[in-house]
Design an enzyme around this catalytic site. Structure first.
Site, PDB file in Angstrom:
ATOM      1  N   PRO A 161      -5.309  -1.320  -6.532  1.00  0.00           N
ATOM      2  CA  PRO A 161      -3.972  -1.238  -5.953  1.00  0.00           C
ATOM      3  C   PRO A 161      -3.608  -2.423  -5.053  1.00  0.00           C
ATOM      4  CG  PRO A 161      -5.447   0.242  -4.787  1.00  0.00           C
ATOM      5  CD  PRO A 161      -6.229  -0.338  -5.924  1.00  0.00           C
ATOM      6  N   CYS A 162      -4.615  -3.158  -4.588  1.00  0.00           N
ATOM      7  CA  CYS A 162      -4.336  -4.268  -3.664  1.00  0.00           C
ATOM      8  C   CYS A 162      -3.445  -5.325  -4.292  1.00  0.00           C
ATOM      9  CB  CYS A 162      -5.641  -4.910  -3.203  1.00  0.00           C
ATOM     10  SG  CYS A 162      -6.770  -3.747  -2.422  1.00  0.00           S
ATOM     11  N   HIS A 163      -3.797  -5.775  -5.497  1.00  0.00           N
ATOM     12  CA  HIS A 163      -3.030  -6.847  -6.137  1.00  0.00           C
ATOM     13  C   HIS A 163      -2.712  -6.556  -7.600  1.00  0.00           C
ATOM     14  CE1 HIS A 163      -5.254  -8.653  -2.731  1.00  0.00           C
ATOM     15  NE2 HIS A 163      -4.058  -9.122  -2.468  1.00  0.00           N
ATOM     16  N   GLY A 164      -2.993  -5.331  -8.053  1.00  0.00           N
ATOM     17  CA  GLY A 164      -2.543  -4.907  -9.372  1.00  0.00           C
ATOM     18  C   GLY A 164      -3.408  -5.296 -10.551  1.00  0.00           C
ATOM     19  N   PRO A 178      -4.449 -10.201 -12.005  1.00  0.00           N
ATOM     20  CA  PRO A 178      -4.876 -11.377 -11.242  1.00  0.00           C
ATOM     21  C   PRO A 178      -6.395 -11.563 -11.254  1.00  0.00           C
ATOM     22  CG  PRO A 178      -3.983  -9.692  -9.769  1.00  0.00           C
ATOM     23  CD  PRO A 178      -3.760  -9.215 -11.172  1.00  0.00           C
TER      24      PRO A 178
END
Length: 199
Positions: A161-164, A178
Site C-alpha cells: 500500500p505504500c507505493h502501489g 514501482p
C-alpha cells in the site's frame, strides 16, 4: 673491529629487528581480524528452523530470519491454480533478473514457477523490493474482498500500500509496479518432511 665484522653485526640487527617487527604486527593483526568475525550468537541466528505444518491451509505467517521478516504461506490447490494465466503481466516470470530472486534449489521449471521446493509452501523475504515496506497478503482473486486497492483482473497475491506495488501468489512482481524485482528468496532446505532450515 673490522668492517666485515661490523657488517655482519649490522645484518644480524636488521634481521632481528625485522623479525621482532613481524611478530609485533602479527600480535596486532590477529586479534583485530578475530574481532571482525561474527560472534557465536550471530552465527546461530544465521539459520532459522521452522515447521511449515503449523501453517494452516491458505494461511500466511511471518517469522524472523537474520533480523528480516519472512513470509511462509501454505498455498491451497486453489491458490496454486492462480499462479497460471498471467505470465504476460509479470516483470520477471522465471525469477532470473538478480541473484536475490533465485536460489540453487530453483533447478526445475516448476520450482521457478512456484518459487518453492514444495509448491504448497512459499517462503520469501517479506519486504517490498521498492523501498522495503511489508506488502499486504490479498490471496483471493478479484475485487470482492479488496475493493479498488487491487486491479479489476486481480489474480491474488500481495499489494504494497505504500507505493502501489503488486505481486502474484508466487511473489513475482507485476508490470506497472514501482518495485523492480520479485520478492527475494533465501537458501533453505527441508530437514524433515515439514521442517525447513532457512540460511
Amino acid at each position: 673491529m673490522t668492517d666485515q665484522a661490523n657488517q655482519s653485526r649490522r645484518n644480524f640487527l636488521y634481521v632481528a629487528a625485522g623479525g621482532l617487527g613481524a611478530v609485533a604486527a602479527g600480535a596486532t593483526v590477529v586479534p583485530f581480524i578475530g574481532s571482525m568475525l561474527p560472534a557465536a550468537d550471530t552465527l546461530a541466528a544465521s539459520k532459522t528452523e521452522f515447521d511449515v505444518s503449523t501453517v494452516e491451509a491458505g494461511q500466511l505467517v511471518t517469522i524472523q530470519w537474520q533480523g528480516k521478516p519472512v513470509f511462509v504461506v501454505h498455498r491451497t490447490p486453489e491458490l496454486l491454480k492462480q499462479v497460471d494465466g498471467h505470465d504476460d503481466k509479470l516483470k520477471d516470470v522465471n525469477s532470473e533478473a538478480i541473484a536475490e530472486v533465485q536460489q540453487e534449489w530453483m533447478d526445475t521449471p516448476e520450482k521457478r514457477k512456484y518459487r518453492a521446493i514444495k509448491p504448497e509452501y512459499l517462503i520469501v523475504v517479506a519486504s517490498c523490493t521498492h523501498l522495503g515496506c511489508i506488502p499486504l497478503f490479498k490471496p483471493s482473486e478479484g475485487r470482492k474482498e479488496w475493493g479498488d486497492s487491487v486491479p479489476d483482473d486481480w489474480a491474488g497475491g500481495w499489494h504494497c500500500p505504500c507505493h502501489g506495488s503488486y505481486y502474484d501468489i508466487s511473489a513475482r512482481v507485476i508490470n506497472g509496479s514501482p518495485a523492480p524485482h520479485n520478492l527475494h528468496v533465501m537458501p533453505y532446505q527441508y530437514k524433515t518432511d515439514t521442517t525447513v532450515v532457512i540460511g
